[in-house]
Design a protein around this motif. Structure first.
Motif, PDB file in Angstrom:
ATOM      1  N   ALA A 233       6.320   3.990   9.782  1.00 48.82           N
ATOM      2  CA  ALA A 233       7.054   2.729   9.836  1.00 48.82           C
ATOM      3  C   ALA A 233       6.692   1.937  11.086  1.00 48.82           C
ATOM      4  O   ALA A 233       6.485   0.719  11.023  1.00 48.82           O
ATOM      5  CB  ALA A 233       8.557   3.010   9.804  1.00 48.82           C
ATOM      6  N   ARG A 234       6.613   2.615  12.229  1.00 47.50           N
ATOM      7  CA  ARG A 234       6.269   1.904  13.467  1.00 47.50           C
ATOM      8  C   ARG A 234       4.881   1.271  13.355  1.00 47.50           C
ATOM      9  O   ARG A 234       4.677   0.102  13.717  1.00 47.50           O
ATOM     10  CB  ARG A 234       6.302   2.864  14.659  1.00 47.50           C
ATOM     11  N   HIS A 235       3.941   2.046  12.813  1.00 47.93           N
ATOM     12  CA  HIS A 235       2.579   1.527  12.651  1.00 47.93           C
ATOM     13  C   HIS A 235       2.571   0.324  11.715  1.00 47.93           C
ATOM     14  O   HIS A 235       1.920  -0.695  11.990  1.00 47.93           O
ATOM     15  CB  HIS A 235       1.667   2.633  12.106  1.00 47.93           C
TER      16      HIS A 235
ATOM     17  N   PRO B  14       0.830  -1.214   0.000  1.00 53.08           N
ATOM     18  CA  PRO B  14       0.000   0.000   0.000  1.00 53.08           C
ATOM     19  C   PRO B  14       0.855   1.251   0.000  1.00 53.08           C
ATOM     20  O   PRO B  14       1.987   1.259   0.494  1.00 53.08           O
ATOM     21  CB  PRO B  14      -0.797  -0.130   1.309  1.00 53.08           C
ATOM     22  N   ALA B  15       0.290   2.331  -0.565  1.00 53.94           N
ATOM     23  CA  ALA B  15       1.059   3.570  -0.710  1.00 53.94           C
ATOM     24  C   ALA B  15       1.607   4.044   0.623  1.00 53.94           C
ATOM     25  O   ALA B  15       2.748   4.509   0.708  1.00 53.94           O
ATOM     26  CB  ALA B  15       0.183   4.647  -1.346  1.00 53.94           C
ATOM     27  N   GLU B  16       0.804   3.917   1.691  1.00 56.35           N
ATOM     28  CA  GLU B  16       1.292   4.403   2.985  1.00 56.35           C
ATOM     29  C   GLU B  16       2.462   3.574   3.492  1.00 56.35           C
ATOM     30  O   GLU B  16       3.267   4.045   4.296  1.00 56.35           O
ATOM     31  CB  GLU B  16       0.164   4.394   4.019  1.00 56.35           C
ATOM     32  N   GLY B  17       2.572   2.315   3.007  1.00 54.31           N
ATOM     33  CA  GLY B  17       3.694   1.480   3.406  1.00 54.31           C
ATOM     34  C   GLY B  17       4.995   1.854   2.741  1.00 54.31           C
ATOM     35  O   GLY B  17       6.056   1.377   3.133  1.00 54.31           O
ATOM     36  N   LEU B  18       4.924   2.701   1.723  1.00 55.09           N
ATOM     37  CA  LEU B  18       6.136   3.119   1.023  1.00 55.09           C
ATOM     38  C   LEU B  18       6.799   4.313   1.685  1.00 55.09           C
ATOM     39  O   LEU B  18       7.931   4.649   1.363  1.00 55.09           O
ATOM     40  CB  LEU B  18       5.811   3.463  -0.432  1.00 55.09           C
TER      41      LEU B  18
ATOM     42  N   LEU C  10       2.405  -5.592  10.561  1.00 55.35           N
ATOM     43  CA  LEU C  10       3.055  -6.736   9.933  1.00 55.35           C
ATOM     44  C   LEU C  10       3.432  -7.829  10.926  1.00 55.35           C
ATOM     45  O   LEU C  10       3.872  -8.905  10.517  1.00 55.35           O
ATOM     46  CB  LEU C  10       4.313  -6.274   9.186  1.00 55.35           C
ATOM     47  N   GLY C  11       3.292  -7.569  12.210  1.00 55.68           N
ATOM     48  CA  GLY C  11       3.522  -8.608  13.193  1.00 55.68           C
ATOM     49  C   GLY C  11       4.915  -8.678  13.771  1.00 55.68           C
ATOM     50  O   GLY C  11       5.304  -9.718  14.319  1.00 55.68           O
ATOM     51  N   PHE C  12       5.690  -7.596  13.696  1.00 60.52           N
ATOM     52  CA  PHE C  12       7.013  -7.595  14.318  1.00 60.52           C
ATOM     53  C   PHE C  12       6.839  -7.581  15.837  1.00 60.52           C
ATOM     54  O   PHE C  12       6.068  -6.785  16.386  1.00 60.52           O
ATOM     55  CB  PHE C  12       7.817  -6.389  13.856  1.00 60.52           C
ATOM     56  N   ALA C  13       7.560  -8.482  16.513  1.00 62.33           N
ATOM     57  CA  ALA C  13       7.413  -8.602  17.966  1.00 62.33           C
ATOM     58  C   ALA C  13       7.991  -7.403  18.687  1.00 62.33           C
ATOM     59  O   ALA C  13       7.519  -7.019  19.749  1.00 62.33           O
ATOM     60  CB  ALA C  13       8.093  -9.888  18.447  1.00 62.33           C
ATOM     61  N   ASP C  14       9.020  -6.794  18.132  1.00 60.16           N
ATOM     62  CA  ASP C  14       9.683  -5.641  18.746  1.00 60.16           C
ATOM     63  C   ASP C  14       9.700  -4.490  17.743  1.00 60.16           C
ATOM     64  O   ASP C  14      10.729  -4.237  17.109  1.00 60.16           O
ATOM     65  CB  ASP C  14      11.104  -6.035  19.164  1.00 60.16           C
TER      66      ASP C  14
ATOM     67  N   LEU D 279      12.343  -0.729  14.144  1.00 62.70           N
ATOM     68  CA  LEU D 279      12.425   0.643  13.645  1.00 62.70           C
ATOM     69  C   LEU D 279      13.862   1.147  13.701  1.00 62.70           C
ATOM     70  O   LEU D 279      14.314   1.856  12.793  1.00 62.70           O
ATOM     71  CB  LEU D 279      11.516   1.550  14.471  1.00 62.70           C
ATOM     72  N   ARG D 280      14.598   0.746  14.720  1.00 64.21           N
ATOM     73  CA  ARG D 280      16.016   1.146  14.794  1.00 64.21           C
ATOM     74  C   ARG D 280      16.812   0.545  13.627  1.00 64.21           C
ATOM     75  O   ARG D 280      17.681   1.199  13.056  1.00 64.21           O
ATOM     76  CB  ARG D 280      16.618   0.714  16.133  1.00 64.21           C
TER      77      ARG D 280
END
Length: 996
Positions: free
Chosen positions: A505-507, A494-498, A512-516, A521-522
């Motif tokens: 990015a955090r959202h 999706p465009a917002e994912g670009l 997407l299911g990242f545990a941390d 993000l770092r």
């Protein structure tokens, strides 16, 4: 004129034969008076300068004829033609006018018909060339036009502006981009003037409508050529404006057709079947519901041109969200590709290779590639939203979406092809995009493009060579960019994912299911921070890679692995270019890094090996002979044994990367599988071949380090999984070492030398190095660890004849020659055949002993706390169960059934079934059980990066195995594994418990 005088004219470029005679006549006393036949020289210095200018024209003969016609036209109204005096006094005029006369028959004809208009090319009093910016000078046009009607004045103004643009183009006063901009600007002001004329002609009392004229196509992109339709879309503000707006649009089209060129409104909604003018609201409704991908592609070049410019901008702003989400349609990328193919299919075959616009390697190839990249990447990067091809391509290069070299090649190709198109159209002011075939026309074109002869090639051949080079490169890059696999993946994001801003990015990481998410993000900030080109390319790649990581049970680990590889290779020029441009590399890398710690660790040690992901052929296992030859050659190139074995281990590491990556991608199923690696037996064979090659090269190095008596023969025999071609990723190499002393030699010295060779081989392969070690395990030798490491062939024969037990015969079923002296290996196999294939089979006591040992192994070797139902090696229905059953059948029957004499488990099981030694259903159950257990065992090793035989009943490792094996539901998979194991176990028990 005498022949010598015509010969002297040759240096000015006039045509030979009759053409040169005609030039002599036109230049002589009865013509322009520029040539003296008696002296065979120019009449004076002024004549020499003009002749020199004529010689530099694209076609000196055409320039001369047109100049003569122009002078004759002036002579009809004046005794002394002013043009000749002006040409003598104004070098700038001379250069510009002669260039026009020699390059454009149409403009020359126009000047002859309007002999006063050459004055617009004169240098002004301040020494400046006439402006070539595309502006209309209606005052000058009115002065030079006898008619009082506005349309003829506008036509003359258009021609004068076109004349100035052509003169600047031909003499280098304007470059290609400036020329295209000037021509597009000329179209704008012509549209605006026609618009005002059309409004003035509205019936008295009709309110002025709000009507916008939006430029499309080449005009919209400010890349118009000399002769082209001008594509437009008409937009009315409201329904009330429609009647008057339609009258204005219709009249505008008619006026422009009289003045300059056809106006084409076919890009409007519904094309020529739809209304000529629509309201803004009607346009929105159409594009939201009915528009096809090519219509959004066309909107990339939309630009306000005339009429109500505010309304045009409002229309563009309203449509922009639709344009910049069009690529998210499932069919969008393929639609653009299909449209390009359709264009090529519609070119007449005889013109296909000569079409510089629509043909392969032509302008359309560049435009379609650029526009597709804009549609896909422009959703998240507003810098790409430029209507022109050149600005858009520069933005794509600056943003890292296109490589610098590729971008420069496309820019160079675009400039070349546009330059050719301009010269072709300028000659007759007619619409053409086809390179001529006639020799004279080709010579003219090459001269118009300033090509000159070089040693071995004339000007036409120079032109053709450059044309072929550009067309070939454009065709290659078009295919590379338009069919880049990454495009579909980016389009699905999706465009917002670009837009990888920290908040967005955090959202997205949470979704997407990242545990941390904070830790992820770092990693993203470390990869994409800054304004470097590397960061820009990472910002392009990561939205796609994040989606791939998200499909894995541990997305965070995939991202971490990617960061580690990127930090090792980020400054390497080829790394990110490979991910962006080369086939499916980016998605394959993401799949590998998120699925396999083993493969990720290997890539971290051998990051350049990720080049293997570019082609399926690179993921195909190498054959044993190829590996042995390559490994041994690598060792032979180094005199130092440490360097030799380092080279061998580096090759082994690369092969393990190849096999691990191919295995992951084959198992996953969502990407094109590597040839053959979906079969676990192929993996086992490939890994065994790598071990064989490693041992062969190490043995060569060890023998070089530890010299042996001349004639000493030495061989390495594979045992266990190595002998059975069933190695896994972390298998040791189970071996026996055998030697044969030289005839008449000192047996004790030979034994010591053979022992030194074996020890050196093991030492070399166990030395610390950045690769998984290949342990060399000789514990299956007679007497185990208490026995000598190396025995002679005679000693093995004596031991097996007198002392061997049934379990040793069972172990020998997998023995095969690996490397060293092949004859000695064959002799060893001949010695052990009576032991592993005993005459008459096994005694009852031996069968009972095998059953007892099997029960003891299950009791004592199953690790404490292990689940016997899901242990792949020693668990119920697992590898050991099937192997013991098969090996019992081999020991009992291989003496009379040679087809059972193989070291591979499944091959021997199939032979036993075919010999009616085991029921077909039981054979099938054991084959499925062994295969599934082997697949799970390899999958666990790939996932964990360490040895392990226990399939967990829940958690990320189970999810990883399920994903790696191409299954969906962990619970369903576990049930299937347990059910398969029970059936395999029952079949094994029927074999082991059968009467002896």
């Amino acid at each position: 004129m005498t022949r010598p005088s015509r010969g002297r004219l040759a240096r000015y470029g006039f045509a030979e034969g009759d053409g040169r005679a005609r030039a002599a006549d036109l230049l002589g006393p009865d013509g322009l008076g520029l040539w003296r036949p008696d002296t065979q020289e120019p009449a004076d210095e002024r004549a020499a300068e003009l002749l020199s200018a004529l010689s530099r024209a694209a076609d000196p003969d055409l320039a001369l004829r047109q100049l003569h016609r122009l002078v004759e036209a002036e002579r009809r109204t004046a005794d002394q033609p002013p043009v000749l005096d002006a040409l003598a006094a104004d070098p700038g005029l001379r250069r510009r006018l002669v260039a026009v006369l020699g390059a454009s028959a149409a403009l020359g004809d126009h000047l002859v018909a309007n002999p006063a208009q050459w004055t617009v090319l004169a240098t002004d009093p301040d020494g400046l060339a006439p402006a070539a910016d595309g502006r209309l000078d209606l005052v000058v046009a009115a002065r030079l036009t006898p008619a009082t009607d506005a349309v003829p004045v506008l036509r003359q103004a258009y021609r004068l502006a076109l004349l100035r643009i052509a003169a600047a183009d031909l003499t280098g006063g304007c470059g290609l981009e400036q020329t295209m901009t000037a021509l597009s600007g000329l179209a704008d002001v012509t549209l605006a003037a026609a618009y005002e004329l059309a409004v003035d002609e509205l019936p008295k009392g009709t309110p002025r409508p709000r009507l916008a004229v939006v430029a499309m196509g080449k005009c919209g992109g400010e890349e118009l050529n000399y002769v082209s339709d001008v594509d437009v879309i008409f937009v009315a503000a409201s329904d009330d404006d429609l009647p008057a707006a339609t009258l204005v649009a219709t009249r505008l089209i008619h006026i422009c057709g009289l003045v300059a060129w056809p106006v084409d409104a076919a890009l409007r909604p519904e094309g020529n079947r739809g209304p000529l003018v629509r309201t803004l609201a009607s346009h929105l409704a159409y594009y939201r519901r009915w528009a096809r991908t090519w219509e959004f592609q066309a909107l990339l070049k939309a630009r306000p041109a005339a009429g109500d410019l505010d309304l045009a901008r409002e229309w563009m702003g309203a449509l922009a969200p639709l344009v910049w989400t069009a690529a998210e349609r499932p069919e969008a990328v393929e639609d653009v590709r299909a449209m390009r193919r359709k264009i090529i299919d519609n070119i007449p075959p005889k013109e296909l290779e000569r079409e510089i616009k629509r043909g392969p390697g032509g302008l359309r190839d560049i435009e379609f590639a650029v526009q597709l990249l804009q549609l896909v990447h422009g959703r998240g990067d507003e810098s790409l939203r430029a209507p022109g091809t050149i600005p858009a391509l520069r933005a794509l290069v600056a943003g890292g979406y296109v490589g610098r070299a590729d971008g420069e090649a496309l820019l160079s190709g675009y400039r070349f092809l546009r330059g050719v198109e301009h010269r072709l159209q300028l000659q007759g002011l007619r619409r053409t995009h086809t390179v001529p075939t006639e020799p004279a026309a080709l010579r003219w074109l090459a001269a118009a493009l300033s090509y000159q002869a070089t040693p071995g090639r004339n000007a036409v051949e120079e032109f053709r060579a450059e044309w072929v080079a550009h067309a070939t490169e454009v065709r290659r890059l078009h295919a590379k960019l338009l069919y880049r696999p990454l495009l579909e993946s980016v389009a699905r994001v999706p465009a917002e994912g670009l837009r990888l801003t920290p908040e967005a990015a955090r959202h997205r990481l949470e979704i997407l299911g990242f545990a941390d998410p904070a830790g992820a993000l770092r990693h993203l900030q470390a990869l994409t921070g800054g304004v470097s080109r590397t960061a820009a390319i990472q910002r392009t790649l990561l939205p796609v890679l994040l989606s791939e990581f998200a499909d894995a049970p541990e997305p965070d680990r995939g991202l971490l692995n990617y960061r580690q590889v990127s930090e090792k290779l980020g400054s390497t020029p080829w790394y990110l270019r490979l991910l962006r441009d080369t086939g499916p590399v980016a998605r394959r890398l993401a799949r590998v890094l998120s699925s396999s710690r083993y493969a990720a660790d290997l890539l971290a040690r051998e990051p350049e090996a990720l080049r293997l992901l570019a082609e399926d052929v690179e993921l195909t296992p190498r054959g044993r002979s190829v590996l042995c030859e390559g490994f041994t050659a690598a060792a032979a190139r180094h005199a130092d044994p440490v360097e030799a074995i380092r080279a061998v281990r580096a090759l082994r590491r690369r092969e393990l990367v190849r096999l691990a990556c191919a295995d992951v991608l084959s198992r996953a199923g969502s990407l094109a599988p590597a040839p053959g690696l979906a079969d676990v037996t192929v993996v086992g064979t490939a890994l065994s071949d790598v071990a064989d090659a490693t041992l062969a090269a190490a043995l060569r190095t060890a023998r070089a380090v530890r010299p042996a008596p001349p004639g000493l023969r030495f061989a390495v025999i594979g045992m266990g999984r190595l002998g059975g071609y069933e190695s896994n990723y972390l298998s040791d190499a189970d071996v026996l070492f055998v030697y044969d002393p030289p005839p008449g030699g000192d047996e004790r010295a030979a034994g010591a030398a053979a022992h030194a060779i074996a020890e050196e081989l093991r030492r070399l392969l166990s030395a610390p190095a950045p690769d998984p070690p290949l342990g060399v395990d000789a514990d299956l030798r007679p007497e185990g660890r208490q026995g000598p490491l190396v025995r002679s062939l005679a000693a093995y024969a004596q031991y097996y004849l007198r002392w061997s037990k049934v379990w040793e015969a069972q172990a020998l079923l997998r023995a095969r020659f690996v490397c060293g002296d092949a004859d000695l290996g064959a002799e060893f196999e001949a010695v052990i055949d009576p032991v592993r294939y005993p005459a008459g089979g096994l005694t009852r006591e031996q069968v009972v002993e095998i059953r007892r040992i099997k029960a003891r192994v299950e009791t004592e070797r199953l690790p404490r706390g292990a689940d016997p139902a899901t242990h792949t090696k020693l668990g119920r229905g697992g590898l050991a169960d099937v192997e013991w059953a098969v090996q019992l059948l081999q020991l009992q029957h291989a003496d009379r059934l040679p087809e059972l004499r193989g070291t591979r488990t499944l091959d021997a099981l199939a032979a036993a079934r075919d010999a009616d030694l085991v029921e077909p259903d039981d054979a099938a159950a054991m084959a499925v059980g062994w295969t599934l257990a082997a697949q799970v065992r390899n999958a666990l090793m790939l996932i964990r990066g360490r040895a392990g035989d226990q399939l967990p009943r829940h958690g990320v490792e189970l999810a990883g195995v399920v994903r790696l094996l191409g299954r969906d539901d962990p619970g369903e998979f576990l049930d299937d594994y347990l059910r398969t194991g029970r059936r395999s176990r029952a079949a094994m028990e029927r074999v082991l418990d059968a009467p002896a």
